[in-house]
Enzyme design. Structure first.
Site, mmCIF file in Angstrom:
data_model
loop_
_atom_site.group_PDB
_atom_site.id
_atom_site.type_symbol
_atom_site.label_atom_id
_atom_site.label_comp_id
_atom_site.label_asym_id
_atom_site.label_seq_id
_atom_site.Cartn_x
_atom_site.Cartn_y
_atom_site.Cartn_z
ATOM 1 N N ASP A 489 -65.101 84.232 43.199
ATOM 2 C CA ASP A 489 -65.382 84.773 41.880
ATOM 3 C C ASP A 489 -66.902 84.863 41.717
ATOM 4 O O ASP A 489 -67.619 83.893 41.987
ATOM 5 C CB ASP A 489 -64.793 83.885 40.788
ATOM 6 C CG ASP A 489 -64.921 84.514 39.405
ATOM 7 O OD1 ASP A 489 -64.016 85.264 39.013
ATOM 8 O OD2 ASP A 489 -65.943 84.241 38.730
ATOM 9 N N ASN A 497 -73.754 93.487 34.135
ATOM 10 C CA ASN A 497 -73.401 94.597 33.261
ATOM 11 C C ASN A 497 -74.307 94.670 32.037
ATOM 12 O O ASN A 497 -74.709 95.752 31.604
ATOM 13 C CB ASN A 497 -71.944 94.463 32.800
ATOM 14 C CG ASN A 497 -70.958 94.798 33.898
ATOM 15 O OD1 ASN A 497 -71.237 95.630 34.755
ATOM 16 N ND2 ASN A 497 -69.805 94.153 33.879
ATOM 17 N N ASP A 506 -70.787 98.393 38.858
ATOM 18 C CA ASP A 506 -69.988 99.067 39.883
ATOM 19 C C ASP A 506 -70.690 99.033 41.236
ATOM 20 O O ASP A 506 -70.064 98.792 42.273
ATOM 21 C CB ASP A 506 -69.713 100.512 39.480
ATOM 22 C CG ASP A 506 -68.721 100.617 38.328
ATOM 23 O OD1 ASP A 506 -68.089 99.595 38.006
ATOM 24 O OD2 ASP A 506 -68.593 101.714 37.758
ATOM 25 N N GLU A 532 -63.958 90.773 38.910
ATOM 26 C CA GLU A 532 -64.991 90.359 39.856
ATOM 27 C C GLU A 532 -64.485 89.269 40.789
ATOM 28 O O GLU A 532 -65.243 88.461 41.304
ATOM 29 C CB GLU A 532 -66.246 89.878 39.112
ATOM 30 C CG GLU A 532 -66.054 88.673 38.232
ATOM 31 C CD GLU A 532 -65.694 89.017 36.789
ATOM 32 O OE1 GLU A 532 -65.888 88.158 35.916
ATOM 33 O OE2 GLU A 532 -65.227 90.148 36.532
#
Length: 665
Positions: A489, A497, A506, A532
């Site tokens: 993770d 972001n 992305d 993620e």
């Protein structure tokens, strides 16, 4: 999207004139680059993009290279051709090793185009740069100086991956027999060095057909596509302005390295022992109907080919038969089925698409009746056999479905002029039915693969996991082996972001996917398990091996280039082993999930191993808690107080939403 003109070959999209962009004099102050698509000429599949300066000017070559590499995020996995002129070779600011670590740059997908003049000997500026680029993992391309063999020495010195034919050379092929002969020699020379040829200046259909007939597979030019630009401010008339989504909608074909054209498991079949007579029209029609009925519902290509191998020899006299599939990734025809006299030498051995009578007819794309294989100018000896001067006749039928050339059918008979026009027509009809069924089977498998593939990263998705987990577990249990399970993770991914926007997120996820694939073995599986989160299955791996790989993966993610601006990316990894950490793979994943959350609690950017399985307990992992411990509204019945005298006295119930007591992690 804005475009200087409609380009039907690139898809039907909204477009307007590039002349509506800012005036030319204002564009000169914002230099950039355009991308000229390079296609497989035969089927119009994109295989590369060539970087062009926009506007055409003396733009600083290093600035052009940097802008070009920024577009690698969009063009991957296609090859990106970037100019490497003398100005770059002489500059001390050009550092190939640093370029290889830029975000989104995959060195094996970038080919630097060396200039066609200047010394490339060891010790020269260009020669040293070429060596540095090779050492950093980049590909090399070279412009062909011309047809004379003096250019061969330069090719030998560089050993490029690609050789670019200038438009002036290509233009002379249609009318010059000398140029065609020179090209034939260059193709043979390049093939021995595993160099791919790309023709520039494919500006009309006639040129495209000439190149295909002569054996050139790849090209670029006006007939195939206009240059693409991502910034309308730098477009010139004739450019097509596109957005990032265009590249996702036009998925490129990734070419495998020539040396990876592996051997093929060819099936060797038998032909009928008794002589077969040419069928009457009604007999052939009945047989064709049986073939169509048996193949139309098949999803396995080999079963389709087995039907053809079984039924075609019953209605058409022949001495041998072979069916090849076209591997566009390796530029080879691969024999899948062979049958008959002296044909087994073809088994297991792919050969170049443009080689021999079969390759020549396949590139033409039309059924061909060769009345004498010995006398044909394209004839070549089958590898591993002695030259045989006995005359044979050969039917070569390309297997074409729509615009897709998917294979070729060869049928032989002993003697010259042994096939009639009627034989060619019958064989072509069978080939048409075969190609349609084969292509449908390919589409079926492509749809299945896409449904199991994450569109952003190209990794397996959770549907793949849902369908394959039970099969993987059963296989491991049957063999008494183990599977290492890594659950990864990304730490504080929301910051990526928030800082750079979802486009940066992305790009980061795509880079993580590439990093994970590079860190594990070819046979291991990488799954995008959530937003993620990534799952890695390590075949034949116990806990010790899985921990070593987990540490390698953690370090690779922590040291990979990160988007600017944006924080560095790290990962917490939980490690478990099936079946040691649970009777099912899902149980092992839950154990790895618990370990991953332990790694986060201990400070993140670390690896944690799952605790030994406890059969008597079935503790839920934090993942399950996170998915279920969402604030839930429950309705409780409570007695309301008695109303005052002003109101009607009654006893009622009050439905009041009460939040669930669990906290959200």
């Amino acid at each position: 999207m804005v475009t200087a003109r409609a380009v039907p070959k690139l898809g039907d999209m909204d477009h307007s004139r590039a002349e509506n962009n800012p005036p030319a004099d204002s564009r000169l102050t914002t230099p950039g680059s355009a991308l000229l698509p390079v296609f497989s000429i035969s089927d119009r599949a994109t295989i590369a993009y060539e970087v062009i300066s926009r506007p055409p000017s003396d733009l600083d070559p290093i600035a052009l290279a940097q802008r070009a590499l920024d577009s690698a995020q969009q063009t991957s996995p296609a090859v990106l051709f970037v100019p490497c002129p003398q100005g770059i070779a002489d500059s001390g600011a050009f550092q190939p090793a640093q370029l290889a670590t830029r975000p989104g740059v995959v060195p094996s997908e970038v080919a630097w185009t060396l200039p066609r003049d200047g010394s490339i000997d060891e010790g020269s500026a260009i020669g040293d740069r070429a060596a540095e680029l090779r050492a950093a993992g980049f590909l090399l391309a070279l412009e062909a100086e011309g047809w004379p063999t003096v250019g061969h020495e330069r090719i030998l010195a560089v050993r490029p991956d690609y050789l670019l034919l200038r438009a002036e050379l290509v233009a002379g092929l249609r009318d010059s027999l000398t140029a065609r002969a020179e090209l034939a020699g260059l193709i043979s020379f390049a093939a021995r060095l595993d160099v791919r040829l790309i023709a520039r200046g494919v500006d009309d259909q006639a040129t495209a057909m000439t190149l295909v007939a002569l054996g050139v597979q790849f090209g670029s030019g006006e007939h195939l596509s206009a240059p693409l630009v991502l910034d309308g401010a730098v477009a010139v008339p004739g450019d097509q302005v596109v957005g990032p989504s265009w590249f996702r909608q036009h998925e490129p074909r990734k070419l495998e390295a020539p040396e990876r054209a592996a051997l093929v498991a060819t099936r060797v079949a038998d032909l009928p022992e008794h002589a077969v007579e040419a069928p009457a029209d009604d007999t052939f029609a009945h047989a064709l109907g049986e073939i169509a009925q048996r193949v139309q519902a098949e999803h396995d290509p080999m079963r389709i080919l087995n039907v053809i191998t079984e039924l075609l020899p019953r209605i058409m006299p022949m001495s041998a038969l072979a069916i090849f599939d076209a591997s566009w990734e390796t530029d080879t025809l691969r024999p899948l089925v062979v049958a008959g006299q002296d044909i087994e030498a073809l088994r297991d051995q792919p050969f170049p698409m443009s080689k021999g009578i079969t390759g020549w007819a396949f590139m033409r794309g039309l059924p061909y009746n060769c009345d004498n294989t010995v006398a044909h100018p394209a004839a070549s000896t089958v590898p591993g056999t002695e030259r045989d001067d006995a005359t044979e006749s050969l039917l070569v039928i390309p297997l074409v479905a729509g615009d897709h050339r998917i294979g070729v059918l060869d049928v032989w008979r002993n003697g010259a002029n042994a096939f009639s026009t009627r034989d060619l027509e019958h064989c072509a009809l069978v080939a048409h039915v075969t190609a349609a069924a084969w292509h449908n089977a390919q589409l079926y498998h492509q749809l299945e693969d896409r449904a199991r593939t994450d569109s952003l990263t190209g990794l397996h998705n959770t549907r793949w996991w849902d369908e394959m987990a039970a099969q993987e577990a059963a296989r491991v249990l049957r063999g008494g082996a183990e599977i290492g399970v890594l659950l990864l993770d990304l730490d504080h991914f929301k910051r990526v972001n928030d800082t750079g926007g979802h486009a940066a997120g992305d790009r980061t996820l795509r880079n993580v996917a590439r990093t994970l694939r590079a860190a594990v073995r070819t046979g291991d599986e990488v799954v995008r398990f959530g937003g993620e989160e990534f799952l890695i299955l390590l075949h034949e791996s116990g806990m010790d091996g899985a921990l070593r790989v987990a540490e390698t993966v953690r370090h690779a993610v922590a040291t990979m280039p990160h988007p600017e601006p944006g924080p560095p990316v790290t990962a917490s990894v939980g490690v478990a082993v099936f079946p040691a950490n649970g009777p099912t793979l899902d149980d092992a994943v839950r154990a790895a999930d618990l370990a991953m959350y332990r790694a986060k609690a201990q400070g993140r950017n670390r690896v944690a191993a799952a605790e030994p399985a406890q059969p008597s307990t079935a503790a839920a992992s934090p993942r399950r808690v996170r998915r279920t411990a969402v604030p839930t509204l429950t309705f409780a019945l409570q007695a309301a107080p008695t109303c005052t005298a002003e109101h009607r006295s009654s006893l009622s119930t009050d439905l009041r939403p009460q939040p669930h007591s669990s906290d959200v992690p």
